[in-house]
Motif scaffolding. Structure first.
Motif, PDB file in Angstrom:
ATOM      1  N   UNK A   7     -12.704  -8.462 -13.614  1.00 22.24           N
ATOM      2  CA  UNK A   7     -13.613  -9.069 -14.580  1.00 22.24           C
ATOM      3  C   UNK A   7     -12.826  -9.965 -15.519  1.00 22.24           C
ATOM      4  N   UNK A   8     -13.292 -11.187 -15.684  1.00 26.08           N
ATOM      5  CA  UNK A   8     -12.837 -12.002 -16.797  1.00 26.08           C
ATOM      6  C   UNK A   8     -13.292 -11.316 -18.087  1.00 26.08           C
ATOM      7  N   UNK A   9     -12.691 -11.693 -19.234  1.00 19.84           N
ATOM      8  CA  UNK A   9     -13.065 -11.038 -20.489  1.00 19.84           C
ATOM      9  C   UNK A   9     -13.884 -11.951 -21.396  1.00 19.84           C
ATOM     10  N   UNK A  10     -13.294 -13.035 -21.873  1.00 18.49           N
ATOM     11  CA  UNK A  10     -13.977 -13.905 -22.828  1.00 18.49           C
ATOM     12  C   UNK A  10     -15.077 -14.701 -22.149  1.00 18.49           C
ATOM     13  N   UNK A  11     -16.295 -14.551 -22.655  1.00 17.40           N
ATOM     14  CA  UNK A  11     -17.446 -15.198 -22.049  1.00 17.40           C
ATOM     15  C   UNK A  11     -18.103 -14.364 -20.967  1.00 17.40           C
ATOM     16  N   UNK A 124     -17.337   3.503  -4.800  1.00 17.05           N
ATOM     17  CA  UNK A 124     -17.333   2.304  -5.628  1.00 17.05           C
ATOM     18  C   UNK A 124     -15.950   1.715  -5.793  1.00 17.05           C
ATOM     19  N   UNK A 125     -15.858   0.459  -6.221  1.00 17.02           N
ATOM     20  CA  UNK A 125     -14.568  -0.234  -6.336  1.00 17.02           C
ATOM     21  C   UNK A 125     -13.794   0.216  -7.564  1.00 17.02           C
ATOM     22  N   UNK A 126     -12.494  -0.026  -7.519  1.00 16.74           N
ATOM     23  CA  UNK A 126     -11.664   0.084  -8.716  1.00 16.74           C
ATOM     24  C   UNK A 126     -11.900  -1.160  -9.565  1.00 16.74           C
ATOM     25  N   UNK A 127     -11.770  -1.001 -10.857  1.00 15.64           N
ATOM     26  CA  UNK A 127     -12.086  -2.090 -11.767  1.00 15.64           C
ATOM     27  C   UNK A 127     -10.856  -2.487 -12.577  1.00 15.64           C
ATOM     28  N   UNK A 128     -10.726  -3.788 -12.828  1.00 12.94           N
ATOM     29  CA  UNK A 128      -9.634  -4.298 -13.652  1.00 12.94           C
ATOM     30  C   UNK A 128     -10.126  -5.519 -14.421  1.00 12.94           C
ATOM     31  N   UNK A 153      -6.665  -1.323 -14.978  1.00 13.34           N
ATOM     32  CA  UNK A 153      -5.620  -2.195 -15.522  1.00 13.34           C
ATOM     33  C   UNK A 153      -6.269  -3.311 -16.330  1.00 13.34           C
ATOM     34  N   UNK A 154      -5.523  -3.802 -17.316  1.00 13.08           N
ATOM     35  CA  UNK A 154      -5.868  -5.013 -18.060  1.00 13.08           C
ATOM     36  C   UNK A 154      -4.717  -5.979 -17.830  1.00 13.08           C
ATOM     37  N   UNK A 155      -4.965  -7.014 -17.045  1.00 14.47           N
ATOM     38  CA  UNK A 155      -3.902  -7.894 -16.569  1.00 14.47           C
ATOM     39  C   UNK A 155      -3.983  -9.247 -17.260  1.00 14.47           C
ATOM     40  N   UNK A 178      -5.684  -6.275  -0.855  1.00 16.78           N
ATOM     41  CA  UNK A 178      -5.708  -7.573  -0.190  1.00 16.78           C
ATOM     42  C   UNK A 178      -6.739  -8.472  -0.871  1.00 16.78           C
ATOM     43  N   UNK A 179      -6.430  -9.766  -1.057  1.00 13.61           N
ATOM     44  CA  UNK A 179      -7.421 -10.648  -1.689  1.00 13.61           C
ATOM     45  C   UNK A 179      -8.778 -10.628  -0.999  1.00 13.61           C
ATOM     46  N   UNK A 180      -8.775 -10.443   0.310  1.00 11.99           N
ATOM     47  CA  UNK A 180     -10.037 -10.394   1.040  1.00 11.99           C
ATOM     48  C   UNK A 180     -10.886  -9.187   0.711  1.00 11.99           C
ATOM     49  N   UNK A 181     -10.311  -8.209   0.015  1.00  9.90           N
ATOM     50  CA  UNK A 181     -11.051  -7.016  -0.389  1.00  9.90           C
ATOM     51  C   UNK A 181     -11.301  -6.990  -1.896  1.00  9.90           C
ATOM     52  N   UNK A 182     -11.124  -8.141  -2.546  1.00 10.35           N
ATOM     53  CA  UNK A 182     -11.254  -8.205  -4.003  1.00 10.35           C
ATOM     54  C   UNK A 182     -12.351  -9.188  -4.399  1.00 10.35           C
ATOM     55  N   UNK A 183     -13.021  -8.878  -5.490  1.00 11.96           N
ATOM     56  CA  UNK A 183     -14.066  -9.720  -6.073  1.00 11.96           C
ATOM     57  C   UNK A 183     -13.631 -10.085  -7.483  1.00 11.96           C
ATOM     58  N   UNK A 184     -13.864 -11.320  -7.867  1.00  8.16           N
ATOM     59  CA  UNK A 184     -13.595 -11.746  -9.241  1.00  8.16           C
ATOM     60  C   UNK A 184     -14.883 -12.237  -9.867  1.00  8.16           C
ATOM     61  N   UNK A 185     -15.204 -11.699 -11.042  1.00 12.84           N
ATOM     62  CA  UNK A 185     -16.443 -12.034 -11.741  1.00 12.84           C
ATOM     63  C   UNK A 185     -16.090 -12.735 -13.053  1.00 12.84           C
ATOM     64  N   UNK A 186     -16.676 -13.906 -13.285  1.00  9.20           N
ATOM     65  CA  UNK A 186     -16.412 -14.603 -14.538  1.00  9.20           C
ATOM     66  C   UNK A 186     -17.413 -15.694 -14.797  1.00  9.20           C
TER      67      UNK A 186
END
Length: 243
Positions: A7-11, A124-128, A153-155, A178-186
């Motif tokens: 997850x992105x944070x700001x916004x 469910x997925x792990x969250x960062x 984690x907070x990266x 693996x990037x193919x198993x990751x989602x980015x939300x922002x």
């Protein structure tokens, strides 16, 4: 099902833009020697924040120095002298801006319900959190709203050695996925969605109806972009995003 959701944070989790405008608004409205109307000064502050934040993310200065550079450009417009001693700039920032800024932080109301629903997903997925912000300030935001417990984690660039968009590969390595198993939300269509997809992740655009930079309407997006209007929409879509 995805292995990790970043997850992105700001916004995305915290309304950064509104906090900036509320905090700087208090300052410019109370400035007796200002050289421009309050709305112009607030817009100048926002522009300078973006400019000097990019310098920080490019490794051209420290986080503290990016604040000092902003003030050196802003104080003349506010009608105030620019101190030569950087410690006085630090004190101005801490006492007059950051206190008001931190008081103005607001968590979006859809954040906690989303995180709670993700916790209840079978396998469910792990969250960062993956953010370009300062690590201390960003963790303080999450702690303020009781959100730290949800994230493994907070990266930030401090941990990863790179800012987004270069940070995506490093973030996946950090989370041992693996990037193919990751989602980015922002909320940033280019930086959070298109750049994540170029790095091999699934990008999800949180379209809150406003452009983070300009404050105008959201940019147009290709129909192929995975788009949600509320974070609470994410858990229902997530099982179908990655086979």
């Amino acid at each position: 099902m995805a292995d990790v959701v970043f997850f992105d944070l700001d916004g995305t989790l915290v309304d950064h833009r509104s906090a900036v405008w509320e905090a700087i608004g208090r300052i410019v409205r109370a400035a007796p020697n200002a050289t421009a109307p309050p709305e112009e000064l607030a817009a100048l502050w926002w522009t300078l924040e973006g400019r000097h934040m990019r310098e920080y993310l490019a490794g051209q200065c420290s986080f503290t120095e990016h604040h000092r550079r902003r003030l050196r450009s802003f104080l003349p417009a506010l009608g105030e002298p620019v101190p030569e001693d950087p410690r006085l700039l630090d004190a101005w920032m801490a006492e007059r801006y950051l206190t008001a800024f931190e008081e103005s932080w607001r968590c979006y109301p859809d954040v906690r319900p989303c995180l709670e629903n993700l916790k209840r997903l079978p396998r469910g997925p792990r969250l960062a959190v993956l953010t370009n912000g300062d690590p201390g300030q960003q963790r303080a935001k999450l702690a303020r709203f009781g959100l730290l417990e949800y994230f493994e984690a907070v990266l930030t660039p401090s941990e990863l050695g790179a800012a987004k968009p270069g940070a995506y590969a490093a973030a996946c390595r950090w989370m041992r996925t693996d990037p193919g198993q990751a989602v980015n939300v922002g909320d940033m269509l280019d930086g959070d969605v298109h750049a994540a997809a170029l790095a091999g992740l699934t990008g999800v655009w949180l379209d809150r109806g406003i452009d983070f930079v300009t404050g105008g309407p959201s940019p147009a997006a290709d129909r192929a972009v995975r788009r949600i209007e509320r974070l609470t929409d994410l858990p229902g879509h997530l099982p179908r995003m990655i086979a």
